[in-house]
Design a protein around this motif. Structure first.
Motif, PDB file in Angstrom:
ATOM      1  N   GLU A  98       0.880  -1.166   0.000  1.00 28.95           N
ATOM      2  CA  GLU A  98       0.000   0.000   0.000  1.00 28.95           C
ATOM      3  C   GLU A  98       0.912   1.209   0.000  1.00 28.95           C
ATOM      4  OE1 GLU A  98      -2.967   0.163   3.035  1.00 28.95           O
ATOM      5  OE2 GLU A  98      -3.490  -1.951   2.808  1.00 28.95           O
ATOM      6  N   SER A  99       0.703   2.105  -0.976  1.00 30.93           N
ATOM      7  CA  SER A  99       1.579   3.268  -1.031  1.00 30.93           C
ATOM      8  C   SER A  99       0.820   4.508  -1.452  1.00 30.93           C
ATOM      9  CB  SER A  99       2.742   3.024  -2.000  1.00 30.93           C
ATOM     10  OG  SER A  99       2.310   3.093  -3.335  1.00 30.93           O
ATOM     11  N   ALA A 100       1.469   5.649  -1.218  1.00 32.83           N
ATOM     12  CA  ALA A 100       0.942   6.918  -1.711  1.00 32.83           C
ATOM     13  C   ALA A 100       0.933   6.854  -3.233  1.00 32.83           C
ATOM     14  CB  ALA A 100       1.831   8.067  -1.225  1.00 32.83           C
ATOM     15  N   PRO A 101       0.120   7.675  -3.894  1.00 27.57           N
ATOM     16  CA  PRO A 101       0.061   7.647  -5.355  1.00 27.57           C
ATOM     17  C   PRO A 101       1.419   7.827  -6.036  1.00 27.57           C
ATOM     18  CG  PRO A 101      -1.771   8.910  -4.499  1.00 27.57           C
ATOM     19  CD  PRO A 101      -0.874   8.590  -3.327  1.00 27.57           C
ATOM     20  N   ASP A 102       2.332   8.602  -5.425  1.00 28.16           N
ATOM     21  CA  ASP A 102       3.638   8.799  -6.035  1.00 28.16           C
ATOM     22  C   ASP A 102       4.644   7.714  -5.643  1.00 28.16           C
ATOM     23  OD1 ASP A 102       4.207   9.432  -3.401  1.00 28.16           O
ATOM     24  OD2 ASP A 102       4.718  11.531  -3.810  1.00 28.16           O
ATOM     25  N   GLY A 103       4.248   6.790  -4.756  1.00 25.78           N
ATOM     26  CA  GLY A 103       5.110   5.690  -4.345  1.00 25.78           C
ATOM     27  C   GLY A 103       6.193   6.063  -3.354  1.00 25.78           C
ATOM     28  N   LEU A 104       6.230   7.310  -2.876  1.00 22.88           N
ATOM     29  CA  LEU A 104       7.319   7.741  -2.002  1.00 22.88           C
ATOM     30  C   LEU A 104       7.123   7.368  -0.531  1.00 22.88           C
ATOM     31  CD1 LEU A 104       8.174  11.212  -3.554  1.00 22.88           C
ATOM     32  CD2 LEU A 104       9.372   9.025  -3.839  1.00 22.88           C
ATOM     33  N   SER A 105       5.955   6.862  -0.179  1.00 21.73           N
ATOM     34  CA  SER A 105       5.732   6.391   1.189  1.00 21.73           C
ATOM     35  C   SER A 105       4.719   5.260   1.136  1.00 21.73           C
ATOM     36  CB  SER A 105       5.244   7.520   2.088  1.00 21.73           C
ATOM     37  OG  SER A 105       3.998   8.010   1.634  1.00 21.73           O
ATOM     38  N   GLY A 106       4.773   4.408   2.143  1.00 20.86           N
ATOM     39  CA  GLY A 106       3.821   3.313   2.182  1.00 20.86           C
ATOM     40  C   GLY A 106       4.262   2.192   3.081  1.00 20.86           C
ATOM     41  N   THR A 107       3.588   1.060   2.922  1.00 20.96           N
ATOM     42  CA  THR A 107       3.847  -0.135   3.714  1.00 20.96           C
ATOM     43  C   THR A 107       3.800  -1.355   2.812  1.00 20.96           C
ATOM     44  OG1 THR A 107       2.799   0.847   5.659  1.00 20.96           O
ATOM     45  CG2 THR A 107       2.998  -1.544   5.648  1.00 20.96           C
ATOM     46  N   VAL A 108       4.726  -2.274   3.024  1.00 24.63           N
ATOM     47  CA  VAL A 108       4.671  -3.578   2.368  1.00 24.63           C
ATOM     48  C   VAL A 108       4.584  -4.623   3.472  1.00 24.63           C
ATOM     49  CG1 VAL A 108       7.195  -3.764   2.165  1.00 24.63           C
ATOM     50  CG2 VAL A 108       5.754  -5.154   0.705  1.00 24.63           C
ATOM     51  N   GLU A 109       3.583  -5.498   3.367  1.00 25.19           N
ATOM     52  CA  GLU A 109       3.425  -6.598   4.321  1.00 25.19           C
ATOM     53  C   GLU A 109       3.772  -7.885   3.602  1.00 25.19           C
ATOM     54  OE1 GLU A 109       0.375  -6.769   7.129  1.00 25.19           O
ATOM     55  OE2 GLU A 109      -0.130  -4.642   6.966  1.00 25.19           O
ATOM     56  N   PHE A 110       4.469  -8.774   4.313  1.00 22.62           N
ATOM     57  CA  PHE A 110       4.906 -10.019   3.693  1.00 22.62           C
ATOM     58  C   PHE A 110       4.672 -11.182   4.649  1.00 22.62           C
ATOM     59  CE2 PHE A 110       8.432  -7.742   5.621  1.00 22.62           C
ATOM     60  CZ  PHE A 110       9.001  -8.685   6.466  1.00 22.62           C
ATOM     61  N   ALA A 111       4.417 -12.341   4.078  1.00 22.80           N
ATOM     62  CA  ALA A 111       4.217 -13.554   4.869  1.00 22.80           C
ATOM     63  C   ALA A 111       4.816 -14.728   4.103  1.00 22.80           C
ATOM     64  CB  ALA A 111       2.734 -13.800   5.114  1.00 22.80           C
ATOM     65  N   GLY A 112       5.529 -15.569   4.816  1.00 22.05           N
ATOM     66  CA  GLY A 112       6.073 -16.786   4.213  1.00 22.05           C
ATOM     67  C   GLY A 112       7.297 -16.588   3.346  1.00 22.05           C
ATOM     68  N   LEU A 113       8.112 -15.539   3.620  1.00 18.87           N
ATOM     69  CA  LEU A 113       9.365 -15.408   2.868  1.00 18.87           C
ATOM     70  C   LEU A 113      10.290 -16.537   3.310  1.00 18.87           C
ATOM     71  CD1 LEU A 113      10.163 -11.576   2.934  1.00 18.87           C
ATOM     72  CD2 LEU A 113       8.713 -12.864   1.362  1.00 18.87           C
ATOM     73  N   VAL A 114      10.886 -17.228   2.364  1.00 19.29           N
ATOM     74  CA  VAL A 114      11.695 -18.403   2.687  1.00 19.29           C
ATOM     75  C   VAL A 114      13.184 -18.067   2.684  1.00 19.29           C
ATOM     76  CG1 VAL A 114       9.956 -20.035   1.869  1.00 19.29           C
ATOM     77  CG2 VAL A 114      11.682 -19.178   0.293  1.00 19.29           C
ATOM     78  N   PRO A 115      13.958 -18.764   3.533  1.00 13.83           N
ATOM     79  CA  PRO A 115      15.381 -18.472   3.661  1.00 13.83           C
ATOM     80  C   PRO A 115      16.242 -19.235   2.655  1.00 13.83           C
ATOM     81  CG  PRO A 115      14.755 -20.106   5.268  1.00 13.83           C
ATOM     82  CD  PRO A 115      13.490 -19.714   4.545  1.00 13.83           C
ATOM     83  N   MET A 116      17.349 -18.615   2.290  1.00 12.00           N
ATOM     84  CA  MET A 116      18.399 -19.264   1.511  1.00 12.00           C
ATOM     85  C   MET A 116      19.712 -18.733   2.048  1.00 12.00           C
ATOM     86  SD  MET A 116      19.597 -21.265  -0.847  1.00 12.00           S
ATOM     87  CE  MET A 116      18.354 -21.703  -2.022  1.00 12.00           C
ATOM     88  N   ALA A 117      20.617 -19.616   2.433  1.00 11.55           N
ATOM     89  CA  ALA A 117      21.919 -19.205   2.954  1.00 11.55           C
ATOM     90  C   ALA A 117      22.917 -19.115   1.810  1.00 11.55           C
ATOM     91  CB  ALA A 117      22.405 -20.208   3.999  1.00 11.55           C
ATOM     92  N   PHE A 118      23.814 -18.155   1.889  1.00  9.65           N
ATOM     93  CA  PHE A 118      24.858 -17.993   0.884  1.00  9.65           C
ATOM     94  C   PHE A 118      26.205 -18.002   1.590  1.00  9.65           C
ATOM     95  CE2 PHE A 118      21.092 -16.200  -0.950  1.00  9.65           C
ATOM     96  CZ  PHE A 118      21.126 -16.686  -2.245  1.00  9.65           C
TER      97      PHE A 118
END
Length: 135
Positions: free
Chosen positions: A93-113
């Motif tokens: 969810e962001s402002a119309p110009d994209g300069l502020s907002g929030t991103v919510e995430f669930a289930g991001l998976v790990p990878m080790a390097f």
């Protein structure tokens, strides 16, 4: 902010780049704090797949990529990156110009390097949210 079991709350300067409406946007932030002695940085990109110049950012018809990285702050050791996989959820969810907002995430998976390349990580998937303000 990352929800338990990893649990993290931090903040830092964000570097934002708009790709023009409806081109999308990129946000990157580093040195957000540490988790178990590992530094934390985060980024996300919203790439437009729509050609509607009147669409707000992020517009319907966009692809979003989120990355959370943990890296050794001293010495050597594996870097662990978390990113979307099938079944992950990412909502922006962001402002119309994209300069502020929030991103919510669930289930991001790990990878080790490690120095020699990718390795399997036994870390659990993570969920949480990031807010940004580049105004």
């Amino acid at each position: 902010e990352i929800d338990p079991p990893l649990e993290f709350s931090g903040s830092g300067p964000a570097f934002c780049q708009s790709h023009g409406v409806p081109g999308g946007l990129s946000v990157f932030s580093e040195q957000l704090g540490t988790i178990d002695g590992q530094g934390v940085n985060a980024s996300f990109d919203v790439a437009a797949t729509s050609t509607d110049p009147n669409a707000p950012a992020p517009a319907p018809g966009t692809e979003t990529f989120v990355s959370i990285n943990l890296f050794p702050t001293s010495g050597s050791g594996p870097q662990v990156g978390y990113s979307p996989a099938p079944g992950s959820q990412v909502e922006v969810e962001s402002a119309p110009d994209g300069l502020s907002g929030t991103v919510e995430f669930a289930g991001l998976v790990p990878m080790a390097f490690e120095e020699r390349g990718p390795a399997v990580s036994d870390a659990e998937p993570i969920s949480g949210r990031m807010t940004w303000n580049c105004e």
